[in-house]
Design an enzyme around this catalytic site. Sequence first.
Site, PDB file in Angstrom:
ATOM      1  CD  GLU A 266      -2.867  -1.246   0.184  1.00 48.88           C
ATOM      2  OE1 GLU A 266      -2.913  -0.324  -0.535  1.00 48.88           O
ATOM      3  OE2 GLU A 266      -3.674  -2.032  -0.018  1.00 48.88           O
TER       4      GLU A 266
ATOM      5  CG  HIS B 236      -6.568   0.375   0.915  1.00 48.84           C
ATOM      6  ND1 HIS B 236      -6.577   0.042  -0.217  1.00 48.84           N
ATOM      7  CD2 HIS B 236      -7.899   0.540   1.125  1.00 48.84           C
ATOM      8  CE1 HIS B 236      -7.689   0.284  -0.717  1.00 48.84           C
ATOM      9  NE2 HIS B 236      -8.522   0.476   0.147  1.00 48.84           N
TER      10      HIS B 236
ATOM     11  CD  GLU C 159      -5.240  -3.415  -4.002  1.00 50.17           C
ATOM     12  OE1 GLU C 159      -4.734  -3.149  -4.886  1.00 50.17           O
ATOM     13  OE2 GLU C 159      -4.840  -3.220  -2.652  1.00 50.17           O
TER      14      GLU C 159
ATOM     15  CD  GLU D 195      -4.089   2.012  -3.164  1.00 50.20           C
ATOM     16  OE1 GLU D 195      -3.995   1.021  -2.331  1.00 50.20           O
ATOM     17  OE2 GLU D 195      -4.354   1.753  -4.581  1.00 50.20           O
TER      18      GLU D 195
ATOM     19  CG  HIS E 193      -8.258   1.007  -6.426  1.00 51.07           C
ATOM     20  ND1 HIS E 193      -7.394   1.281  -5.208  1.00 51.07           N
ATOM     21  CD2 HIS E 193      -9.331   1.752  -6.217  1.00 51.07           C
ATOM     22  CE1 HIS E 193      -7.871   1.768  -4.267  1.00 51.07           C
ATOM     23  NE2 HIS E 193      -9.211   2.162  -4.698  1.00 51.07           N
TER      24      HIS E 193
ATOM     25  CD  GLU F 218      -4.743  -0.490  -7.389  1.00 50.52           C
ATOM     26  OE1 GLU F 218      -5.060  -1.558  -6.821  1.00 50.52           O
ATOM     27  OE2 GLU F 218      -4.408   0.509  -7.209  1.00 50.52           O
TER      28      GLU F 218
END
Lengths: 189, 84
Positions: A35, A67, A165, A64, A168, A135
């Site tokens: 991340e 995360h 992910e 991110e 994204h 990703e």
Amino acid sequence: MWIYEKKLQYPVRVSKCDPRMARFLIEQYGGADGELSAALRYLNQRYSLPDKVIGLLTDIGTEEFAHLEMIATMVYKLTKDATPEQLEEAGLGPHYVNHDRALFYENAAGVPWTASYIQAKGDPIADLYEDIAAEEKARATYQWLIDMTDDVDLQDSLKFLREREIVHSLRFKEAVEILKEEQGKKKFF
Amino acid sequence: MLLHHTPYKTYEPFIGPFDPCPPIKVKAYSTPPNLYIQFQPPGWEQFSPAEALKRGTLWPALYSPYDPKYMLNPGGMGGKEGKR
């Protein structure tokens, strides 16, 4: 600038006392496809990308970091109450010698994070393709992490992160489609 | 003078209701004597040469033992006394 909200993006519940898992989770904290790499990659690349997609990288880069906080919470919960003996048993002896129970930006093998994990080529297609690949690699890492634990609560948080992910990746692919421009415009040469 | 400072301080970290492992209730960190000495004045009391070689310092005021169990022992210098 950013506005900080003092809560996690998604709840982190760790139900099994398993410091060994902390060592694996650190891969998503300071690993190549982790991340930190993701956040720094997107928030840096965005400056030199076409205006149409800058906002996307700002938003995803910011998420991110959210995360990153979740991963940090998992690692901290799994290590904060471990004795040096328990940490050694979990393969974290070298970590304890270097960092006590502090978190550090390193991968599961203890290799410290480095900027060579990320790239900014200045070419929008090259940069976005790197982001898509990142990703997918992060998604795969989450899968292997889910495989390494039988703690269903921890798995739940990891499954949320894995799903993000996937989202994204699609958004980055859509950014590529936007930059391709001619797609679907019935423009014939 | 300098010996009034405790060599350890302790604190009680947050313990969550859903923490996975049995909690460590008190954590400790070192506050060795050098932290409180701006510039060492001349003429301090000294260990005997043999004692100094063993301890690693010539001056009792600079001597700082390390014992993690002692750090967390409430009766020790790092316990209640050292808690702020």
